[in-house]
Design an enzyme around this catalytic site. Sequence first.
Site, PDB file in Angstrom:
ATOM      1  N   ASP A   1      40.464  25.498  49.371  1.00  0.00           N
ATOM      2  CA  ASP A   1      41.430  26.534  49.017  1.00  0.00           C
ATOM      3  C   ASP A   1      41.743  26.409  47.522  1.00  0.00           C
ATOM      4  O   ASP A   1      41.487  25.364  46.911  1.00  0.00           O
ATOM      5  CB  ASP A   1      42.690  26.346  49.855  1.00  0.00           C
ATOM      6  CG  ASP A   1      43.788  27.323  49.493  1.00  0.00           C
ATOM      7  OD1 ASP A   1      43.517  28.535  49.496  1.00  0.00           O
ATOM      8  OD2 ASP A   1      44.904  26.869  49.194  1.00  0.00           O
TER       9      ASP A   1
ATOM     10  N   ASP B   1      44.968  28.159  45.586  1.00  0.00           N
ATOM     11  CA  ASP B   1      46.396  28.069  45.270  1.00  0.00           C
ATOM     12  C   ASP B   1      47.105  27.101  46.214  1.00  0.00           C
ATOM     13  O   ASP B   1      47.047  27.247  47.437  1.00  0.00           O
ATOM     14  CB  ASP B   1      47.033  29.452  45.374  1.00  0.00           C
ATOM     15  CG  ASP B   1      46.440  30.416  44.370  1.00  0.00           C
ATOM     16  OD1 ASP B   1      46.735  30.274  43.180  1.00  0.00           O
ATOM     17  OD2 ASP B   1      45.649  31.294  44.778  1.00  0.00           O
TER      18      ASP B   1
END
Length: 223
Positions: free
Chosen positions: A18, A20
């Site tokens: 991922d 953020d």
Amino acid sequence: MPDASAAFDAPFEGVLLDLDGTLVDSIAAVERSWIRWCGEFGVDPMRLRGMHGVTAANVIEGLLPPEQREQAHLRIREIEVADVDDIVVLPGAAELLRALADASVPTAIVTSGTRDLAEARIAATGLVHPPVVVTASDVERGKPWPDPWLLGARLLGVDPGECVVIEDSMAGLRAAREAGCRGLVAVTSTTAPEELRELAGVVVPDVAHLSTEVEQGRLRVHV
């Protein structure tokens, strides 16, 4: 319940990360952007609670009537792409991406952001750009559905069952589990550790605390 840590007994062929909350801290920019958006569209910002890790399109679908959604989605993209101030690399993220690139470990960033937003944040932070970046622009259904993780694995040419996922949100972890990804690593930047332990076999404050080594182009994660 099966032992989630057993998934880490063997090294992983692919790494799906991922963006953020996992590699970069963009919370200040995100909050500024969405508060501004809420003001423009008459939405109570408190209604955004629990939406971390979900695509903007899916957030908006739950907040506005159909006739407003397209305009609202275009507007939040415009606001967020223009605001990359205060976005910082989280501890260990730059080093991990560099190590994976140097060792030619198949690596993808898989994010709920759109393509333009992801590229703006990667560029602003100077992170190593992996060979594959999957965004909400690339799938019909973003997180919390498994589609982004499945696409990331497919573009790497790796079976999802041979991938480790590193993620900070419950929505992303659930999606990765549904995609059949073997190892789930959670970082606690945005979610309480006790929640993350419901799904992840490894829970760490950030990737700097993750013990890894590369073995013949594969990543071993030490539990």
